[in-house]
Motif scaffolding. Structure first.
Motif, PDB file in Angstrom:
ATOM      1  N   ASN A 175       0.977  -1.094   0.002  1.00  0.00           N
ATOM      2  CA  ASN A 175       0.001  -0.047  -0.168  1.00  0.00           C
ATOM      3  C   ASN A 175       0.783   1.811  -0.068  1.00  0.00           C
ATOM      4  OD1 ASN A 175      -1.784   2.578   1.271  1.00  0.00           O
ATOM      5  ND2 ASN A 175      -3.002   0.856   1.288  1.00  0.00           N
ATOM      6  N   GLY A 176       0.363   2.477  -0.981  1.00  0.00           N
ATOM      7  CA  GLY A 176       1.559   3.699  -0.844  1.00  0.00           C
ATOM      8  C   GLY A 176       1.837   3.737   0.831  1.00  0.00           C
ATOM      9  N   ALA A 177       0.708   4.205   1.195  1.00  0.00           N
ATOM     10  CA  ALA A 177       0.341   4.414   2.246  1.00  0.00           C
ATOM     11  C   ALA A 177       1.345   4.392   4.030  1.00  0.00           C
ATOM     12  CB  ALA A 177      -0.621   4.227   2.804  1.00  0.00           C
ATOM     13  N   ASN A 178       2.065   3.148   3.173  1.00  0.00           N
ATOM     14  CA  ASN A 178       2.837   2.202   4.259  1.00  0.00           C
ATOM     15  C   ASN A 178       4.281   2.613   3.682  1.00  0.00           C
ATOM     16  OD1 ASN A 178       1.147   1.376   5.795  1.00  0.00           O
ATOM     17  ND2 ASN A 178       0.785  -0.178   4.401  1.00  0.00           N
ATOM     18  N   ALA A 179       4.888   3.277   2.277  1.00  0.00           N
ATOM     19  CA  ALA A 179       5.701   3.230   1.816  1.00  0.00           C
ATOM     20  C   ALA A 179       6.901   3.370   2.530  1.00  0.00           C
ATOM     21  CB  ALA A 179       6.099   4.589   0.599  1.00  0.00           C
ATOM     22  N   ALA A 180       8.247   3.507   2.385  1.00  0.00           N
ATOM     23  CA  ALA A 180       9.433   4.052   3.808  1.00  0.00           C
ATOM     24  C   ALA A 180       9.350   5.961   3.379  1.00  0.00           C
ATOM     25  CB  ALA A 180      10.674   3.240   3.542  1.00  0.00           C
ATOM     26  N   PRO A 181       9.455   6.012   4.475  1.00  0.00           N
ATOM     27  CA  PRO A 181       9.896   7.573   4.943  1.00  0.00           C
ATOM     28  C   PRO A 181      10.752   7.725   4.158  1.00  0.00           C
ATOM     29  CG  PRO A 181       9.226   6.619   7.348  1.00  0.00           C
ATOM     30  CD  PRO A 181       9.420   5.950   6.081  1.00  0.00           C
ATOM     31  N   GLY A 182      10.845   8.898   3.139  1.00  0.00           N
ATOM     32  CA  GLY A 182      11.951   9.672   2.180  1.00  0.00           C
ATOM     33  C   GLY A 182      11.377   8.731   0.743  1.00  0.00           C
ATOM     34  N   ALA A 183      10.598   7.924   0.475  1.00  0.00           N
ATOM     35  CA  ALA A 183      10.617   7.160  -0.380  1.00  0.00           C
ATOM     36  C   ALA A 183      10.246   7.902  -1.603  1.00  0.00           C
ATOM     37  CB  ALA A 183       9.923   5.595  -0.690  1.00  0.00           C
ATOM     38  N   LEU A 184       9.372   9.304  -1.097  1.00  0.00           N
ATOM     39  CA  LEU A 184       8.616   9.462  -2.803  1.00  0.00           C
ATOM     40  C   LEU A 184       9.496  10.584  -3.475  1.00  0.00           C
ATOM     41  CD1 LEU A 184       6.399  10.010  -3.885  1.00  0.00           C
ATOM     42  CD2 LEU A 184       5.229  11.684  -2.928  1.00  0.00           C
ATOM     43  N   ASP A 185      10.448  11.263  -2.033  1.00  0.00           N
ATOM     44  CA  ASP A 185      11.799  12.234  -2.349  1.00  0.00           C
ATOM     45  C   ASP A 185      12.584  11.770  -3.409  1.00  0.00           C
ATOM     46  OD1 ASP A 185      10.371  14.638  -1.158  1.00  0.00           O
ATOM     47  OD2 ASP A 185      10.587  13.609   0.561  1.00  0.00           O
ATOM     48  N   GLU A 186      12.845  10.356  -2.813  1.00  0.00           N
ATOM     49  CA  GLU A 186      14.153   9.407  -3.544  1.00  0.00           C
ATOM     50  C   GLU A 186      13.439   9.541  -5.346  1.00  0.00           C
ATOM     51  OE1 GLU A 186      17.592   7.388  -4.092  1.00  0.00           O
ATOM     52  OE2 GLU A 186      17.356   8.851  -3.099  1.00  0.00           O
ATOM     53  N   ILE A 187      12.630   9.057  -5.153  1.00  0.00           N
ATOM     54  CA  ILE A 187      12.016   8.838  -6.896  1.00  0.00           C
ATOM     55  C   ILE A 187      11.860  10.127  -7.626  1.00  0.00           C
ATOM     56  CG2 ILE A 187       9.793   8.346  -8.018  1.00  0.00           C
ATOM     57  CD1 ILE A 187       9.048   6.611  -5.521  1.00  0.00           C
ATOM     58  N   ALA A 188      11.270  11.124  -6.501  1.00  0.00           N
ATOM     59  CA  ALA A 188      12.224  12.582  -7.322  1.00  0.00           C
ATOM     60  C   ALA A 188      13.257  12.898  -7.241  1.00  0.00           C
ATOM     61  CB  ALA A 188      11.314  13.659  -6.843  1.00  0.00           C
ATOM     62  N   ARG A 189      14.472  12.256  -6.815  1.00  0.00           N
ATOM     63  CA  ARG A 189      15.667  12.809  -7.092  1.00  0.00           C
ATOM     64  C   ARG A 189      16.046  11.924  -8.408  1.00  0.00           C
ATOM     65  NH1 ARG A 189      16.072  13.361  -1.472  1.00  0.00           N
ATOM     66  NH2 ARG A 189      16.051  11.463  -0.856  1.00  0.00           N
ATOM     67  N   LEU A 190      15.654  10.761  -8.100  1.00  0.00           N
ATOM     68  CA  LEU A 190      15.497   9.031  -9.294  1.00  0.00           C
ATOM     69  C   LEU A 190      15.093  10.157 -11.027  1.00  0.00           C
ATOM     70  CD1 LEU A 190      14.695   6.093  -7.876  1.00  0.00           C
ATOM     71  CD2 LEU A 190      16.927   7.179  -8.081  1.00  0.00           C
ATOM     72  N   VAL A 191      14.049  10.909 -11.316  1.00  0.00           N
ATOM     73  CA  VAL A 191      13.864  11.117 -12.135  1.00  0.00           C
ATOM     74  C   VAL A 191      14.704  12.828 -12.346  1.00  0.00           C
ATOM     75  CG1 VAL A 191      11.609  13.026 -13.092  1.00  0.00           C
ATOM     76  CG2 VAL A 191      11.457  10.633 -11.583  1.00  0.00           C
ATOM     77  N   ALA A 192      15.434  12.680 -11.192  1.00  0.00           N
ATOM     78  CA  ALA A 192      15.698  14.065 -11.629  1.00  0.00           C
ATOM     79  C   ALA A 192      17.269  14.124 -12.318  1.00  0.00           C
ATOM     80  CB  ALA A 192      16.070  15.426 -10.479  1.00  0.00           C
ATOM     81  N   ALA A 193      17.885  13.161 -12.475  1.00  0.00           N
ATOM     82  CA  ALA A 193      19.276  12.841 -11.893  1.00  0.00           C
ATOM     83  C   ALA A 193      18.600  11.846 -14.050  1.00  0.00           C
ATOM     84  CB  ALA A 193      19.599  11.664 -11.441  1.00  0.00           C
ATOM     85  N   GLY A 194      17.697  11.228 -14.378  1.00  0.00           N
ATOM     86  CA  GLY A 194      17.563  10.876 -15.466  1.00  0.00           C
ATOM     87  C   GLY A 194      17.467   9.269 -15.681  1.00  0.00           C
ATOM     88  N   ARG A 195      17.616   9.153 -14.290  1.00  0.00           N
ATOM     89  CA  ARG A 195      17.511   7.017 -13.865  1.00  0.00           C
ATOM     90  C   ARG A 195      16.481   6.978 -13.999  1.00  0.00           C
ATOM     91  NH1 ARG A 195      21.205   5.698  -8.807  1.00  0.00           N
ATOM     92  NH2 ARG A 195      21.014   4.138  -9.421  1.00  0.00           N
ATOM     93  N   LEU A 196      15.518   7.438 -13.464  1.00  0.00           N
ATOM     94  CA  LEU A 196      14.144   7.213 -13.346  1.00  0.00           C
ATOM     95  C   LEU A 196      13.232   7.775 -14.874  1.00  0.00           C
ATOM     96  CD1 LEU A 196      12.503   5.619 -10.762  1.00  0.00           C
ATOM     97  CD2 LEU A 196      10.854   6.828 -12.816  1.00  0.00           C
TER      98      LEU A 196
END
Length: 321
Positions: free
Chosen positions: A264-285
């Motif tokens: 469940n997305g509500a149970n994602a680890a703290p900081g998971a969403l910010d990490e995904i955004a950083r991966l997008v910004a870095a061109g890795r995702l």
């Protein structure tokens, strides 16, 4: 003291609402009083809103809506991106003009949303949008990114793993495939024959869904599958068990099965969403945008999303000319 941006003050907001639960045909654009930021809150001027299957699932009928705490008249959509427009008392870390994204449960398709600045609750949150991530992309991250992150955490893939992902071309699959590849795993993704090249582009080895899935996977991966994520129903779950994957390394998101983790997305680890955004910004995702619609075509956009055959994400444009 409440801070406001230099944007002209407005007392009205466009918002997609529904007066009865149902399908896309009940969605209507209304002019409503613009919400205001209270203590600990920020108001965001929304520029883009991303659609997810849960948007229409939880507003399809009264019983489902009640489980999500929704009542009529209800809003629509959860993922948003935009610019902080107003900051309530006691808020630190955000200022008018900041580019942000996040979740506002069943009220994101509107000119303004008010969310808690602390961001402690999924779908009532705000995050800074990294430089290099455009608003349309940022508006697709919250629900799908959180859900994929939670699913990956449940099976913990690594370089020694081969992961079978069912529904790999969908909104959550886009993230799950790439996160598993970033973790070093080999990924086998189910989809239609027409989606094979698309799945390869994400980093997955495609395999057709349907009867005989386990046999096709076995032929593709004679060494075996070590983990599985079912993003659609139970077909991949059953195939994984047939292939000898232990329940402890199987995860679902759309159904529950004894002994298998349900992400469940509500149970994602703290900081998971910010990490995904950083991966997008870095061109890795990367996040494929399947279609973008102006808000006055919300019914058409919702119909496309509800068809469950979209490759990538559907986004609503709320920019005012």
């Amino acid at each position: 003291m409440q801070q406001q941006s230099d944007q002209p003050a407005t007392g009205r907001s466009r918002a997609v609402q529904l007066d009865s639960f149902g399908g896309p045909e009940v969605l209507t654009i209304r002019a409503i009083p613009a919400p205001r930021a209270g203590r600990g809150q920020v108001r965001v001027r929304v520029t883009a809103a991303g659609l997810n299957p849960m948007d229409w699932i939880m507003t399809a009928d009264a019983d489902t809506a009640a489980r999500f705490g929704l009542s009529l008249p209800a809003g629509f959509g959860t993922d948003y991106a935009g610019v902080v427009d107003q900051v309530g008392a006691g808020v630190t870390g955000f200022a008018p003009g900041d580019r942000v994204f996040g979740g506002a449960l069943s009220r994101a398709v509107a000119d303004f949303v008010v969310v808690d600045a602390a961001g402690a609750v999924a779908a009532n949150e705000v995050h800074h949008t990294p430089d290099g991530v455009d608003d349309r992309t940022a508006a697709t991250l919250t629900i799908a990114g959180r859900t994929a992150s939670a699913a990956l955490a449940a099976v913990a893939p690594g370089p020694d793993d081969t992961v079978l992902i069912g529904g790999a071309g969908g909104g959550v699959g886009v993230f799950a495939v790439q996160l598993a590849r970033i973790a070093g795993a080999r990924v086998i993704g189910t989809g239609s024959a027409a989606s094979a090249e698309y799945l390869r582009g994400l980093g997955a080895e495609p395999v057709a869904y349907g009867d005989g899935l386990a046999d096709r996977v076995r032929a593709l991966v004679p060494s075996g599958v070590t983990a599985a994520i079912d993003l659609h129903g139970t077909e991949t779950l059953h195939a994984a068990r047939e292939l000898g994957v232990p329940d402890s390394r199987i995860c679902t998101i759309a159904t529950k099965a004894d002994g298998v983790a349900a992400a469940n997305g509500a149970n994602a680890a703290p900081g998971a969403l910010d990490e995904i955004a950083r991966l997008v910004a870095a061109g890795r995702l990367r996040v494929p945008i399947a279609a973008s619609f102006p808000v006055d075509q919300i019914r058409r956009a919702a119909e496309l999303q509800a068809g469950r055959h979209v490759r990538g994400k559907v986004v609503i444009d709320l920019r005012r000319c």
